[in-house]
Write a protein that holds these residues in place. Structure first.
Motif, PDB file in Angstrom:
ATOM      1  N   CYS A   1       3.133   3.084  -7.057  1.00 37.31           N
ATOM      2  CA  CYS A   1       3.199   4.350  -7.798  1.00 37.31           C
ATOM      3  C   CYS A   1       2.318   4.207  -9.040  1.00 37.31           C
ATOM      4  CB  CYS A   1       4.649   4.631  -8.187  1.00 37.31           C
ATOM      5  SG  CYS A   1       4.844   5.943  -9.394  1.00 37.31           S
ATOM      6  N   SER A   2       1.510   5.209  -9.329  1.00 42.36           N
ATOM      7  CA  SER A   2       0.582   5.088 -10.458  1.00 42.36           C
ATOM      8  C   SER A   2       1.305   5.126 -11.802  1.00 42.36           C
ATOM      9  CB  SER A   2      -0.476   6.185 -10.388  1.00 42.36           C
ATOM     10  OG  SER A   2       0.168   7.442 -10.331  1.00 42.36           O
ATOM     11  N   ILE A   3       2.565   5.565 -11.809  1.00 39.93           N
ATOM     12  CA  ILE A   3       3.319   5.607 -13.068  1.00 39.93           C
ATOM     13  C   ILE A   3       4.165   4.328 -13.261  1.00 39.93           C
ATOM     14  CG2 ILE A   3       5.092   6.833 -14.403  1.00 39.93           C
ATOM     15  CD1 ILE A   3       4.178   9.406 -12.929  1.00 39.93           C
ATOM     16  N   CYS A   4       5.004   4.001 -12.251  1.00 39.33           N
ATOM     17  CA  CYS A   4       5.966   2.899 -12.453  1.00 39.33           C
ATOM     18  C   CYS A   4       5.630   1.641 -11.645  1.00 39.33           C
ATOM     19  CB  CYS A   4       7.373   3.373 -12.094  1.00 39.33           C
ATOM     20  SG  CYS A   4       7.654   3.481 -10.313  1.00 39.33           S
ATOM     21  N   ASN A   5       4.612   1.686 -10.769  1.00 40.48           N
ATOM     22  CA  ASN A   5       4.164   0.551  -9.935  1.00 40.48           C
ATOM     23  C   ASN A   5       5.021   0.271  -8.723  1.00 40.48           C
ATOM     24  OD1 ASN A   5       2.186  -0.012 -11.899  1.00 40.48           O
ATOM     25  ND2 ASN A   5       3.716  -1.170 -13.050  1.00 40.48           N
ATOM     26  N   MET A   6       6.125   1.004  -8.570  1.00 38.10           N
ATOM     27  CA  MET A   6       6.970   0.772  -7.402  1.00 38.10           C
ATOM     28  C   MET A   6       6.203   1.077  -6.120  1.00 38.10           C
ATOM     29  SD  MET A   6      10.442   2.775  -6.521  1.00 38.10           S
ATOM     30  CE  MET A   6      11.014   2.761  -4.830  1.00 38.10           C
ATOM     31  N   LEU A   7       6.452   0.309  -5.063  1.00 38.92           N
ATOM     32  CA  LEU A   7       5.821   0.589  -3.779  1.00 38.92           C
ATOM     33  C   LEU A   7       6.458   1.843  -3.195  1.00 38.92           C
ATOM     34  CD1 LEU A   7       5.738  -3.038  -2.457  1.00 38.92           C
ATOM     35  CD2 LEU A   7       3.717  -1.593  -2.806  1.00 38.92           C
ATOM     36  N   SER A   8       5.626   2.819  -2.836  1.00 44.64           N
ATOM     37  CA  SER A   8       6.150   4.101  -2.393  1.00 44.64           C
ATOM     38  C   SER A   8       5.158   4.795  -1.476  1.00 44.64           C
ATOM     39  CB  SER A   8       6.429   4.980  -3.619  1.00 44.64           C
ATOM     40  OG  SER A   8       6.688   6.295  -3.233  1.00 44.64           O
ATOM     41  N   GLU A   9       5.682   5.664  -0.614  1.00 44.20           N
ATOM     42  CA  GLU A   9       4.814   6.456   0.250  1.00 44.20           C
ATOM     43  C   GLU A   9       4.120   7.560  -0.525  1.00 44.20           C
ATOM     44  OE1 GLU A   9       5.778   7.814   4.417  1.00 44.20           O
ATOM     45  OE2 GLU A   9       7.713   7.027   3.794  1.00 44.20           O
ATOM     46  N   GLN A  10       4.835   8.064  -1.567  1.00 47.74           N
ATOM     47  CA  GLN A  10       4.248   9.152  -2.361  1.00 47.74           C
ATOM     48  C   GLN A  10       3.750   8.594  -3.683  1.00 47.74           C
ATOM     49  OE1 GLN A  10       8.403  10.107  -1.694  1.00 47.74           O
ATOM     50  NE2 GLN A  10       7.837  12.023  -2.690  1.00 47.74           N
ATOM     51  N   ASP A  11       2.851   9.315  -4.306  1.00 46.76           N
ATOM     52  CA  ASP A  11       2.409   8.961  -5.644  1.00 46.76           C
ATOM     53  C   ASP A  11       2.340  10.251  -6.462  1.00 46.76           C
ATOM     54  OD1 ASP A  11       1.560   7.609  -7.817  1.00 46.76           O
ATOM     55  OD2 ASP A  11      -0.530   7.450  -7.168  1.00 46.76           O
TER      56      ASP A  11
END
Lengths: 200, 200
Positions: free
Chosen positions: A56-66
């Motif tokens: 994630c571009s905000i929190c760095n969590m791996l995610s399907e959405q950004d």
């Protein structure tokens, strides 16, 4: 002893956490005997997941959405930020149902011995986040290990000017624990951080 | 809690032996965070292996070649046939370096309760094998479980006319075992099948 493709599969399975030589052999032999369709589904879902998940571009969590589901969730408290080591820890904390704030994933811990410094764990990004957002409480939810302690101590010192309150997870007896089987460090922590029963 | 692709990956990983809900989640979260190239290698090697392995037309073992390496190996003894439950057991026996004969994989054990009968475990094929080949000793290397015992007893009765000698793996104390921690059934077997020290 194993043929080319089987040996390759065993080697690739061994890259997974907690999978040693024996487990990899057992898994590989199971996989070649699986229903073809099911095994191909497994293969495809690994490829699909790895292609579609990104930080994630905000929190760095791996995610399907950004941005990820947590960052884009308007109902979560913006004034609480929980700093964790990796994506898995986000899910562990979600499982407790005790937290409704936002997250920030460091993707590592400081380790001077291994040459992992502040820039390797998104410290500049965390600093920018705190400058851009109004965070009342920063929760450092890192492991109470040597690296975790070093990182929490560094973050607490550096980030003090940018946030009202910095907290960390409580240390003490695990629920269901037994004094007899508790390490003396844990017991010492539990004693040091004892709390009044009335306060509870 | 997990997104679609991640949930799918978790479900597919759970089909693997010994992988429960927690392990599947841990593996899936590890996989999405892996180096993309390495994860795609893992995905591809699963697909490659499952597409290329099939049951050997002679012994049923899962193999890239048909006939498999054991069946086509001219140096192995043709007069010894070791009957095992599955392909994995072939490798376990090979690991001992004590056996240089041929194999026959049943791909299952008799289980009247689950409706698994002789035709489901390649019994007719084993019978045909013994009629076509001159086997001096048939080794029934099955687990000493209820299903294993049932299967060995059935095979021994049915195949007696077609082979000179039928044997099974010895039962008794495991190497490095301790009498105190051995089940009474194992200890009873060890006592019943005691052997003269001079014979050894």
């Amino acid at each position: 002893m194993f043929s080319g493709l089987l040996e390759e599969l065993i080697q690739n399975l061994r890259r997974l956490p907690g999978i040693g030589k024996k487990s990899a052999q057992r898994l590989a032999l199971h996989i070649i005997g699986m229903d073809k369709e099911e095994a191909l589904k497994l293969s495809a879902s690994i490829a699909d997941a790895v292609k579609n998940f990104k930080n994630c571009s905000i929190c760095n969590m791996l995610s399907e959405q950004d941005p990820c589901g947590f960052c884009s969730d308007e109902t979560r408290q913006n004034n609480l930020l929980c700093v964790v080591e990796n994506t898995q820890d986000v899910y562990l904390i979600e499982n407790t149902n005790e937290y409704k704030g936002k997250y920030f994933v460091l993707n590592g811990l400081l380790s001077p011995l291994e040459g992992i410094g502040p820039d390797d764990i998104y410290f500049p990004k965390l600093l920018a986040y705190l400058k851009d957002n109004s965070v009342d409480e920063l929760i450092l939810a890192l492991n109470p290990s040597a690296e975790g302690e070093t990182t929490m101590s560094f973050l607490a010192t550096q980030l003090k000017p940018f946030v009202k309150k910095i907290t960390r997870l409580s240390t003490g007896l695990p629920f269901g624990g037994d004094l007899e089987y508790t390490s003396s460090i844990t017991l010492g922590n539990a004693l040091k951080r004892r709390y009044s029963i009335k306060d509870n």
